[in-house]
Design a protein around this motif. Structure first.
Motif, PDB file in Angstrom:
ATOM      1  N   VAL A   1      -6.281  -2.090  10.328  1.00 35.35           N
ATOM      2  CA  VAL A   1      -6.422  -1.622   8.954  1.00 35.35           C
ATOM      3  C   VAL A   1      -5.790   0.106   8.728  1.00 35.35           C
ATOM      4  CG1 VAL A   1      -8.348  -0.389   7.658  1.00 35.35           C
ATOM      5  CG2 VAL A   1      -8.606  -2.912   8.344  1.00 35.35           C
ATOM      6  N   GLU A   2      -6.050   0.614  10.067  1.00 30.15           N
ATOM      7  CA  GLU A   2      -5.421   2.009   9.960  1.00 30.15           C
ATOM      8  C   GLU A   2      -3.894   1.749   9.730  1.00 30.15           C
ATOM      9  OE1 GLU A   2      -8.472   4.820  12.438  1.00 30.15           O
ATOM     10  OE2 GLU A   2      -6.760   4.215  13.601  1.00 30.15           O
ATOM     11  N   PHE A   3      -3.435   0.795  10.405  1.00 30.13           N
ATOM     12  CA  PHE A   3      -1.872   0.449  10.256  1.00 30.13           C
ATOM     13  C   PHE A   3      -1.231   0.464   8.927  1.00 30.13           C
ATOM     14  CE2 PHE A   3       1.683  -2.448  10.611  1.00 30.13           C
ATOM     15  CZ  PHE A   3       2.756  -1.387  11.255  1.00 30.13           C
ATOM     16  N   VAL A   4      -2.006  -0.379   8.093  1.00 32.74           N
ATOM     17  CA  VAL A   4      -1.612  -1.092   6.879  1.00 32.74           C
ATOM     18  C   VAL A   4      -1.981   0.298   5.847  1.00 32.74           C
ATOM     19  CG1 VAL A   4      -1.892  -3.224   7.155  1.00 32.74           C
ATOM     20  CG2 VAL A   4      -3.756  -2.260   5.948  1.00 32.74           C
ATOM     21  N   THR A   5      -2.986   1.250   6.011  1.00 30.66           N
ATOM     22  CA  THR A   5      -3.433   2.014   4.903  1.00 30.66           C
ATOM     23  C   THR A   5      -2.690   3.563   5.269  1.00 30.66           C
ATOM     24  OG1 THR A   5      -5.462   2.875   6.233  1.00 30.66           O
ATOM     25  CG2 THR A   5      -5.545   0.986   4.555  1.00 30.66           C
ATOM     26  N   GLY A   6      -2.389   3.704   6.553  1.00 27.29           N
ATOM     27  CA  GLY A   6      -1.921   4.977   7.103  1.00 27.29           C
ATOM     28  C   GLY A   6      -2.905   5.802   7.056  1.00 27.29           C
TER      29      GLY A   6
ATOM     30  N   GLY B   1      -7.939  -0.939  -3.999  1.00 26.38           N
ATOM     31  CA  GLY B   1      -7.484   0.394  -4.558  1.00 26.38           C
ATOM     32  C   GLY B   1      -7.709   0.630  -6.085  1.00 26.38           C
ATOM     33  N   GLU B   2      -7.381   1.667  -6.319  1.00 28.16           N
ATOM     34  CA  GLU B   2      -7.455   2.320  -7.888  1.00 28.16           C
ATOM     35  C   GLU B   2      -6.956   1.269  -8.763  1.00 28.16           C
ATOM     36  OE1 GLU B   2      -7.373   7.135  -7.526  1.00 28.16           O
ATOM     37  OE2 GLU B   2      -5.451   5.896  -7.117  1.00 28.16           O
TER      38      GLU B   2
ATOM     39  N   VAL C   1       0.936  -1.369   0.016  1.00 27.15           N
ATOM     40  CA  VAL C   1      -0.099   0.054  -0.015  1.00 27.15           C
ATOM     41  C   VAL C   1       0.892   1.389  -0.014  1.00 27.15           C
ATOM     42  CG1 VAL C   1      -1.636   1.422   1.268  1.00 27.15           C
ATOM     43  CG2 VAL C   1      -1.968  -1.194   1.078  1.00 27.15           C
ATOM     44  N   MET C   2       1.840   1.232   0.873  1.00 19.92           N
ATOM     45  CA  MET C   2       2.838   2.416   0.897  1.00 19.92           C
ATOM     46  C   MET C   2       3.514   2.612  -0.246  1.00 19.92           C
ATOM     47  SD  MET C   2       2.118   3.702   3.740  1.00 19.92           S
ATOM     48  CE  MET C   2       1.081   3.097   5.168  1.00 19.92           C
ATOM     49  N   ARG C   3       3.781   1.633  -0.959  1.00 20.90           N
ATOM     50  CA  ARG C   3       4.756   1.775  -2.153  1.00 20.90           C
ATOM     51  C   ARG C   3       3.701   2.436  -3.503  1.00 20.90           C
ATOM     52  NH1 ARG C   3       7.304  -3.695  -1.563  1.00 20.90           N
ATOM     53  NH2 ARG C   3       5.628  -4.326  -3.185  1.00 20.90           N
ATOM     54  N   GLY C   4       2.230   2.161  -3.099  1.00 26.99           N
ATOM     55  CA  GLY C   4       1.572   2.718  -4.186  1.00 26.99           C
ATOM     56  C   GLY C   4       1.100   1.369  -5.149  1.00 26.99           C
ATOM     57  N   ASP C   5       1.407   0.300  -4.765  1.00 32.03           N
ATOM     58  CA  ASP C   5       0.993  -0.852  -5.645  1.00 32.03           C
ATOM     59  C   ASP C   5      -0.167  -1.163  -6.263  1.00 32.03           C
ATOM     60  OD1 ASP C   5       3.815  -1.378  -5.224  1.00 32.03           O
ATOM     61  OD2 ASP C   5       3.432  -3.629  -4.562  1.00 32.03           O
TER      62      ASP C   5
END
Length: 375
Positions: free
Chosen positions: A186-191, A254-255, A134-138
């Motif tokens: 869920v808040e942790f993995v998505t930020g 995600g998108e 998620v943080m990489r924007g994959d």
């Protein structure tokens, strides 16, 4: 470092196993009475049974206090440990009210006392992999966060437990007990943070036990929410879902793709797109480097589970207690966050409307990135 455990039930045993895996001595245990402390000491392998909680906290043999007693006692015992200058690992809920949780977080911050709260689902390798992707924007911007936390240990109305009591467990049961775990991970993995929610709390059985006693706490929570990242979400929490033993499951849509985790199958990551779906196993070459590999203990096909995640949580917590620059250890601030979410769920259910989650995100005295080591 030597640990003292308050309480002698299931979670005390989980903590003791993790401490042994770390090579940490369980120097003592205290419970509701001397007799129960003696039994607990034998069960969890503690060196000593303390006559009272106060004596355990005051003992020079105990440097870290683990609070594993009924919910209604958490705030009192944790506050005593903070006042004694001891590092504290407190089971959630940190407190049964926002006010008590805030007081504890502030007291620990002002005293420079290191703390931890066992939001252990953060410590599964697959969860860390989802966070990394998620943080990489994959998968692009997260649009939809959805899932459930389902258990069946109270599906039979003849079953009861101290957690059912609002006096011992607090005004909320299902959400405060397991719903906050889902929200934390869920808040942790998505930020992202949940900012608004609409929830309904339902009590499936108005009485419980062989000698029926009235029940004031909820069995089920249904919730819709929005985040500060403009994502929408839904959550179902239940402790009366037959066949579901401990099913914490979430999907991040995600998108450009989707990722999903199910705690009853914790060694597989589901990754979906419009062209293909993939199942990725813990330990495979498709997993990320760094934190994911650090938490991966075994080759593919050798399952890791809840106790392994708990062991990893305590290893990082004790590393932080000793002054190491360990990131992502849930602290009393995260316990306060859970209290704020529980309060919002309760208010929403009572008002039958959308409510804002309190924007309080930090205690009065800022907490440094690395807390002071235990002397």
């Amino acid at each position: 470092m030597r640990a003292g455990i308050i309480g002698g039930g299931f979670m005390a045993l989980v903590h003791a196993r993790a401490l042994r895996a770390l090579g940490v001595e369980v120097a003592g245990v205290a419970s509701s009475s001397q007799a129960s402390a003696v039994m607990a000491a034998e069960r969890i392998g503690a060196t000593r049974a303390f006559p009272t909680v106060g004596e355990l906290i005051a003992s020079s043999d105990v440097e870290v206090v683990h609070v594993c007693s009924p919910n209604s006692t958490h705030a009192t015992f944790a506050a005593q440990a903070v006042a004694a200058g001891k590092a504290v690992v407190c089971e959630k809920p940190l407190a049964t009210t926002v006010e008590d949780a805030l007081r504890l977080a502030r007291a620990a911050s002002e005293a420079g006392v290191p703390t931890a709260v066992p939001f252990v689902y953060r410590f599964y390798p697959v969860v860390r992999e989802i966070r990394a992707r998620v943080m990489r924007g994959d998968i692009g911007r997260p649009l939809l966060l959805h899932g459930s936390y389902l258990q069946d240990w109270l599906a039979d109305p003849a079953e009861t437990d101290w957690r059912v009591s609002s006096t011992l467990g607090g005004a909320s049961r299902a959400f405060a007990d397991i719903g906050v775990h889902w929200c934390d991970v869920v808040e942790f993995v998505t930020g992202q943070r949940i900012t608004r929610l609409n929830a309904k709390m339902t009590t499936a059985f108005g009485s419980r036990g062989n000698e029926p006693e009235s029940v004031e706490t909820e069995d089920i929570v249904t919730m819709m929410f929005e985040t500060d990242g403009q994502a929408s979400g839904s959550l179902m929490v239940s402790q009366v879902s037959s066949g579901r033993k401990n099913r914490l499951a979430f999907s991040i849509d995600g998108e450009a793709g989707a990722l999903a985790f199910n705690q009853e199958e914790p060694n597989t990551l589901w990754a979906g797109s419009t062209t293909e779906n993939r199942i990725i196993h813990t330990g495979s070459s498709a997993m990320s480097l760094g934190d994911v590999q650090r938490l991966t203990l075994l080759p593919p096909g050798h399952p890791q589970g809840y106790q392994d995640a708990f062991n990893a949580f305590l290893a990082d917590a004790y590393g932080r207690f000793e002054g190491l620059p360990v990131r992502d250890v849930p602290t009393f601030e995260d316990g306060l966050r859970a209290a704020l979410l529980t309060d919002a769920v309760t208010r929403s259910s009572q008002l039958e409307s959308w409510v804002d989650v309190s924007s309080l995100t930090r205690v009065a005295a800022p907490v440094s990135s690395v807390q002071a080591p235990v002397s």
